[in-house]
Write a protein that holds these residues in place. Structure first.
Motif, PDB file in Angstrom:
ATOM      1  N   LEU A 121      51.698  40.454  73.100  1.00  9.22           N
ATOM      2  CA  LEU A 121      50.835  41.496  73.662  1.00  9.22           C
ATOM      3  C   LEU A 121      50.258  41.055  74.993  1.00  9.22           C
ATOM      4  N   GLU A 122      49.786  39.840  75.067  1.00 19.62           N
ATOM      5  CA  GLU A 122      49.142  39.339  76.287  1.00 19.62           C
ATOM      6  C   GLU A 122      50.128  39.148  77.431  1.00 19.62           C
ATOM      7  N   ARG A 123      51.411  38.961  77.126  1.00 20.42           N
ATOM      8  CA  ARG A 123      52.437  38.784  78.171  1.00 20.42           C
ATOM      9  C   ARG A 123      52.796  40.087  78.874  1.00 20.42           C
ATOM     10  N   MET A 124      52.531  41.219  78.231  1.00 20.94           N
ATOM     11  CA  MET A 124      52.978  42.503  78.778  1.00 20.94           C
ATOM     12  C   MET A 124      51.836  43.263  79.424  1.00 20.94           C
ATOM     13  N   ASP A 125      52.185  44.060  80.426  1.00 21.65           N
ATOM     14  CA  ASP A 125      51.226  44.977  81.024  1.00 21.65           C
ATOM     15  C   ASP A 125      50.840  46.020  79.975  1.00 21.65           C
ATOM     16  N   HIS A 126      49.562  46.318  79.871  1.00 22.03           N
ATOM     17  CA  HIS A 126      49.119  47.224  78.804  1.00 22.03           C
ATOM     18  C   HIS A 126      49.712  48.626  78.939  1.00 22.03           C
ATOM     19  N   ASN A 127      50.023  49.054  80.159  1.00 20.19           N
ATOM     20  CA  ASN A 127      50.650  50.372  80.327  1.00 20.19           C
ATOM     21  C   ASN A 127      52.048  50.405  79.716  1.00 20.19           C
ATOM     22  N   ASP A 128      52.788  49.316  79.882  1.00 21.06           N
ATOM     23  CA  ASP A 128      54.106  49.232  79.259  1.00 21.06           C
ATOM     24  C   ASP A 128      53.982  49.227  77.731  1.00 21.06           C
ATOM     25  N   VAL A 129      52.997  48.502  77.243  1.00 20.39           N
ATOM     26  CA  VAL A 129      52.761  48.464  75.794  1.00 20.39           C
ATOM     27  C   VAL A 129      52.460  49.866  75.278  1.00 20.39           C
ATOM     28  N   LEU A 130      51.589  50.581  75.982  1.00 23.20           N
ATOM     29  CA  LEU A 130      51.211  51.933  75.546  1.00 23.20           C
ATOM     30  C   LEU A 130      52.416  52.857  75.483  1.00 23.20           C
ATOM     31  N   LEU A 131      53.219  52.861  76.528  1.00 19.62           N
ATOM     32  CA  LEU A 131      54.386  53.745  76.554  1.00 19.62           C
ATOM     33  C   LEU A 131      55.364  53.395  75.436  1.00 19.62           C
ATOM     34  N   ARG A 132      55.630  52.120  75.275  1.00 17.18           N
ATOM     35  CA  ARG A 132      56.570  51.691  74.241  1.00 17.18           C
ATOM     36  C   ARG A 132      56.012  51.986  72.844  1.00 17.18           C
ATOM     37  N   PHE A 133      54.722  51.762  72.661  1.00 18.19           N
ATOM     38  CA  PHE A 133      54.099  51.979  71.359  1.00 18.19           C
ATOM     39  C   PHE A 133      54.180  53.449  70.947  1.00 18.19           C
ATOM     40  N   VAL A 134      53.813  54.344  71.840  1.00 16.15           N
ATOM     41  CA  VAL A 134      53.877  55.769  71.503  1.00 16.15           C
ATOM     42  C   VAL A 134      55.326  56.200  71.282  1.00 16.15           C
ATOM     43  N   ALA A 135      56.263  55.617  72.034  1.00 21.33           N
ATOM     44  CA  ALA A 135      57.680  55.933  71.813  1.00 21.33           C
ATOM     45  C   ALA A 135      58.107  55.526  70.398  1.00 21.33           C
ATOM     46  N   TYR A 136      57.674  54.361  69.942  1.00 23.25           N
ATOM     47  CA  TYR A 136      58.008  53.946  68.570  1.00 23.25           C
ATOM     48  C   TYR A 136      57.347  54.849  67.536  1.00 23.25           C
ATOM     49  N   ARG A 137      56.167  55.356  67.830  1.00 24.65           N
ATOM     50  CA  ARG A 137      55.536  56.308  66.912  1.00 24.65           C
ATOM     51  C   ARG A 137      56.357  57.588  66.824  1.00 24.65           C
ATOM     52  N   LEU A 138      56.802  58.094  67.963  1.00 24.53           N
ATOM     53  CA  LEU A 138      57.617  59.309  67.965  1.00 24.53           C
ATOM     54  C   LEU A 138      58.907  59.096  67.173  1.00 24.53           C
ATOM     55  N   LYS A 139      59.540  57.945  67.358  1.00 19.80           N
ATOM     56  CA  LYS A 139      60.751  57.640  66.606  1.00 19.80           C
ATOM     57  C   LYS A 139      60.458  57.566  65.107  1.00 19.80           C
ATOM     58  N   PHE A 140      59.335  56.989  64.755  1.00 18.01           N
ATOM     59  CA  PHE A 140      58.944  56.888  63.341  1.00 18.01           C
ATOM     60  C   PHE A 140      58.783  58.272  62.737  1.00 18.01           C
ATOM     61  N   TRP A 141      58.016  59.125  63.412  1.00 15.15           N
ATOM     62  CA  TRP A 141      57.812  60.481  62.896  1.00 15.15           C
ATOM     63  C   TRP A 141      59.148  61.210  62.723  1.00 15.15           C
ATOM     64  N   ALA A 142      60.027  61.089  63.729  1.00 15.69           N
ATOM     65  CA  ALA A 142      61.284  61.831  63.728  1.00 15.69           C
ATOM     66  C   ALA A 142      62.196  61.445  62.571  1.00 15.69           C
ATOM     67  N   GLN A 143      62.075  60.228  62.054  1.00 14.31           N
ATOM     68  CA  GLN A 143      62.954  59.803  60.961  1.00 14.31           C
ATOM     69  C   GLN A 143      62.398  60.152  59.584  1.00 14.31           C
ATOM     70  N   ARG A 152      55.851  69.249  64.239  1.00 16.74           N
ATOM     71  CA  ARG A 152      55.200  69.878  65.391  1.00 16.74           C
ATOM     72  C   ARG A 152      53.800  69.298  65.593  1.00 16.74           C
ATOM     73  N   GLY A 153      53.043  69.156  64.526  1.00 12.15           N
ATOM     74  CA  GLY A 153      51.698  68.582  64.621  1.00 12.15           C
ATOM     75  C   GLY A 153      51.723  67.127  65.035  1.00 12.15           C
ATOM     76  N   TRP A 154      52.665  66.369  64.483  1.00 17.53           N
ATOM     77  CA  TRP A 154      52.771  64.958  64.857  1.00 17.53           C
ATOM     78  C   TRP A 154      53.144  64.804  66.327  1.00 17.53           C
ATOM     79  N   THR A 155      54.063  65.633  66.794  1.00 19.81           N
ATOM     80  CA  THR A 155      54.471  65.564  68.193  1.00 19.81           C
ATOM     81  C   THR A 155      53.307  65.929  69.104  1.00 19.81           C
TER      82      THR A 155
END
Length: 169
Positions: A121-143, A152-155
């Motif tokens: 976590l400390e090695r990465m820029d927090h903006n990159d972490v945020l984008l990647r984290f929300v992307a993994y959440r979207l992938k989780f919901w979609a499966q 629709r609500g989750w998205t």
């Protein structure tokens, strides 16, 4: 980001009493038609808290559960990351939220936050972490098999969290 601000944001995603029979979280057994249909209120589900009187739960009681069980999922983090992890822990459970954050910071996703995860976590820029984290959440919901019902609500929640992340960075 303090707890009160994070809770005020998060509770906007979590509604009043839901007794949707198709939602596994509303059942004390964690699966449809398993256990007792007690529902979900303020995001506190019968599946996670089968011993609680969900219908009689107050907002203050829910807030205390959030503080005790979901706020301090990991140690030190940028406030924007801390809020996103808090929201995900409430929505997906702490283990799943940690695994998503571990994927976002490119470390083994074992669901246990330790020194290796913290260094990632400390090695990465927090903006990159945020984008990647929300992307993994979207992938989780979609499966999830219930995506066609609740997706629709989750998205919408994910989009709102991206907007909050932009405000917080």
């Amino acid at each position: 980001m303090d707890f009160d601000k994070a809770f005020a944001r998060l509770i906007g995603h979590e509604g009043a009493l839901s007794m949707d029979r198709k939602d596994p979280g509303n059942w004390t057994g964690g699966k449809v038609d398993r256990g007792v249909l007690k529902g979900t209120k303020y995001g506190i589900s019968a599946a996670s808290y089968p011993h609680l009187d969900i219908e009689g739960l107050t907002l203050e009681q829910a807030k205390e559960i959030y503080r005790e069980d979901f706020w301090e999922v990991i140690g030190k983090a940028h406030p924007a990351v801390k809020f996103q992890l808090f929201d995900a822990a409430v929505n997906h459970g702490k283990g799943n939220a940690i695994r998503m954050l571990q994927r976002a910071v490119n470390v083994a996703d074992d669901g246990v936050w330790g020194p290796i995860s913290q260094r990632g976590l400390e090695r990465m820029d927090h903006n990159d972490v945020l984008l990647r984290f929300v992307a993994y959440r979207l992938k989780f919901w979609a499966q999830l098999t219930t995506f066609d019902i609740y997706g629709r609500g989750w998205t919408r929640r994910g989009a709102e969290n991206l907007l909050l992340a932009a405000e917080d960075n």
